[in-house]
Design a protein around this motif. Structure first.
Motif, PDB file in Angstrom:
ATOM      1  N   PRO A  64     -42.710  20.352  -6.888  1.00  0.00           N
ATOM      2  CA  PRO A  64     -43.864  21.253  -6.824  1.00  0.00           C
ATOM      3  C   PRO A  64     -44.447  21.297  -5.413  1.00  0.00           C
ATOM      4  CG  PRO A  64     -44.062  19.745  -8.685  1.00  0.00           C
ATOM      5  CD  PRO A  64     -42.950  19.232  -7.810  1.00  0.00           C
ATOM      6  N   SER A  95     -44.535  25.358  -9.768  1.00  0.00           N
ATOM      7  CA  SER A  95     -44.822  24.720 -11.042  1.00  0.00           C
ATOM      8  C   SER A  95     -45.567  25.709 -11.945  1.00  0.00           C
ATOM      9  CB  SER A  95     -45.602  23.411 -10.834  1.00  0.00           C
ATOM     10  OG  SER A  95     -45.733  22.708 -12.047  1.00  0.00           O
ATOM     11  N   ILE A 100     -50.839  22.398 -12.266  1.00  0.00           N
ATOM     12  CA  ILE A 100     -51.512  22.383 -10.961  1.00  0.00           C
ATOM     13  C   ILE A 100     -53.020  22.285 -11.116  1.00  0.00           C
ATOM     14  CG2 ILE A 100     -51.880  23.673  -8.825  1.00  0.00           C
ATOM     15  CD1 ILE A 100     -49.045  22.413  -9.277  1.00  0.00           C
TER      16      ILE A 100
END
Length: 297
Positions: A64, A95, A100
């Protein structure tokens, strides 16, 4: 055929990862790929495995981007690249919003903008260049001084049109998830090829494979254990483009004849490489490994 294997970065130990990497190399597979979830750091694990197992490509699928500044990721990737003698493919992506925002507490606003700015810094750094960059979401100034490391190949976990254009424009290609042959042929390959212009992009298609006499049972297992991916917007969109009701309609499952036919369909659809996650019993995984190693050879 270039076929690599997923190895579980959350496995029992680093020693097991090394052993599985060595077994893949011995069998003749093109590469070993590790994910980046809530377990081991994929690049560190690959550096450890690659120091002990020569002659096989090593890739992340995917790291990510949001949690690491591109200068930090460039330093880590180039260190791993130096450790493994230039065999690294750096797969990265944005991602998903819930990861996140809920896990890292970061904004997921306009992820395409974020990744464009991120790659605008990362790619020159990987080439040994000095950057001075100030965008809307990040800024960077400086270079990463690891002269012994050639730049790794950069792949973007791209499924939608905008991300595929970005991958073709700024990276070496894409690595896909839950994209079947129809989605590759009708959507992924044309989009990234147009964006890449005169360059030929890498299209690394990841898929689940199981050579089995119990196809219905294995597809049902995929539906039960991975069905939630159909609720994530990026995956739902690529499933729809492949006319797949769910992930169970994208996996490569059946006897040896059926699996070989489906693998060839993915390459015919424009995949340049395949990355396989093995599914099933020990015997089924052994059958899958034997067939795939034969195709890779």
């Amino acid at each position: 055929m270039r076929i690599g294997l997923f190895v579980d970065e959350k496995g029992p130990s680093l020693d097991v990862i090394v052993d599985q990497t060595r077994a893949a190399a011995t069998a003749g597979f093109a590469g070993v790929w590790l994910g980046q979830r809530d377990g081991r750091d994929a690049l560190t694990a690959l550096a450890v495995a690659g120091r002990q197992v020569p002659g096989i490509e090593l890739g992340t699928a995917v790291v990510p981007s949001y949690p690491r500044h591109p200068m930090a990721l460039a330093a880590q990737a180039l260190t791993a690249q130096e450790a493994v003698g230039g065999r690294l493919s750096l797969g990265l992506g944005v991602s998903h919003r819930h990861i996140i925002e809920e896990q890292y507490g970061l904004s997921f606003d306009r992820p395409v903008r974020h990744l464009r700015e991120y790659l605008s810094v990362l790619v020159p750094l990987l080439k040994g260049e000095t950057v001075t960059y100030k965008g809307e979401t990040l800024q960077a100034a400086g270079a990463v001084d690891i002269a012994a490391a050639a730049p790794p190949s950069v792949l973007v976990g791209a499924l939608g049109p905008a991300m595929l254009r970005l991958a073709g424009d700024l990276a070496d290609g894409t690595i896909t998830t839950w994209a079947n042959a129809a989605a590759l042929a009708d959507h992924v390959v044309p989009a990234i090829t147009r964006a890449a212009g005169r360059r030929t992009p890498r299209v690394v298609a990841s898929t689940v494979v199981c050579v089995t006499s119990h196809e219905d049972d294995r597809r049902r297992w995929v539906a039960e254990n991975f069905g939630m991916v159909g609720q994530l917007p990026s995956y739902r969109a690529v499933l729809d483009r492949g006319r797949a009701a769910g992930p169970q309609d994208t996996v490569v499952i059946g006897d040896e004849i059926v699996v070989e036919r489906q693998v060839r369909r993915l390459f015919d659809a424009g995949a340049t490489e395949l990355v396989v996650m093995l599914l099933g019993s020990e015997d089924e995984q052994a059958r899958s490994t034997a067939l795939l190693a034969d195709l890779a050879g």
